[in-house]
Scaffold this active site. Sequence first.
Site, short mmCIF file in Angstrom:
data_model
loop_
_atom_site.label_atom_id
_atom_site.label_comp_id
_atom_site.label_asym_id
_atom_site.label_seq_id
_atom_site.Cartn_x
_atom_site.Cartn_y
_atom_site.Cartn_z
CB CYS A 194 -3.02 11.25 0.06
SG CYS A 194 -3.80 10.53 -1.68
CG HIS A 218 -5.87 8.53 -2.07
ND1 HIS A 218 -4.86 8.28 -3.60
CD2 HIS A 218 -7.30 7.92 -2.14
CE1 HIS A 218 -5.49 8.07 -4.39
NE2 HIS A 218 -6.97 7.34 -4.27
CG HIS A 227 1.56 8.45 -2.65
ND1 HIS A 227 1.52 10.15 -3.51
CD2 HIS A 227 0.28 7.94 -2.84
CE1 HIS A 227 -0.22 10.94 -3.26
NE2 HIS A 227 -0.77 9.48 -2.50
CD GLU A 264 -2.73 2.13 0.18
OE1 GLU A 264 -3.23 0.85 -0.03
OE2 GLU A 264 -2.52 3.10 -0.07
CE LYS A 265 -1.05 5.51 -4.90
NZ LYS A 265 -1.74 3.85 -6.09
CG HIS A 266 -1.39 6.69 -0.07
ND1 HIS A 266 -2.53 5.73 -0.25
CD2 HIS A 266 -2.31 7.53 -0.04
CE1 HIS A 266 -2.94 6.04 -1.79
NE2 HIS A 266 -2.73 7.59 -1.31
CG HIS A 312 -2.80 11.18 -6.58
ND1 HIS A 312 -2.64 10.00 -6.42
CD2 HIS A 312 -2.60 11.00 -4.82
CE1 HIS A 312 -2.60 9.63 -5.66
NE2 HIS A 312 -2.88 10.19 -4.63
FE FE2 Z 1 -2.87 9.31 -2.44
#
Ligand code: FE2
Length: 132
Positions: free
Chosen positions: A116, A119, A46, A16-18, A52
């Site tokens: 983010c 997100h 990310h 999970e990139k976050h 973004h």
């Molecule tokens: Fe994001």
Amino acid sequence: MKKISDLVQESDWKTEKHVPVIDFPKTLQKDKMFEISVEVGKEIAHPNTTEHHICWASLYFLPEGEKFPYQVGHYEFSAHGASVEGPNTSSVYTNHRLSVWNKTRKAGKLFAVSLCNIHGLWQSSKEIEFSS
Ligand code: FE2
């Protein structure tokens, strides 16, 4: 009624990139300064664009046996390619990684939180233990 803690997401940083990833040296000594880094997207990058990006990350430390955490670091990742020409027209992009130096006499737990812009909030934690 939701609390802010209900909105903070957690996951495996390798998929999970976050997730903000906390790193520090394997061997730590009491009362000696050591470097702690927090990086978002350590395994899976990310995006870092005007539309973004990661806005900020904070790092807290909860010493063993104490009730309240201490904020030991916070960074605003402010530049994401915007200029007077519009989105993604500058060459300036702040990377979403922070680094702080810290010392403590007590073991405990570090908590990282990041945001983010589309997100939401993400967290991770990591125990601090001393070698001697
Ligand atoms: Fe994001």
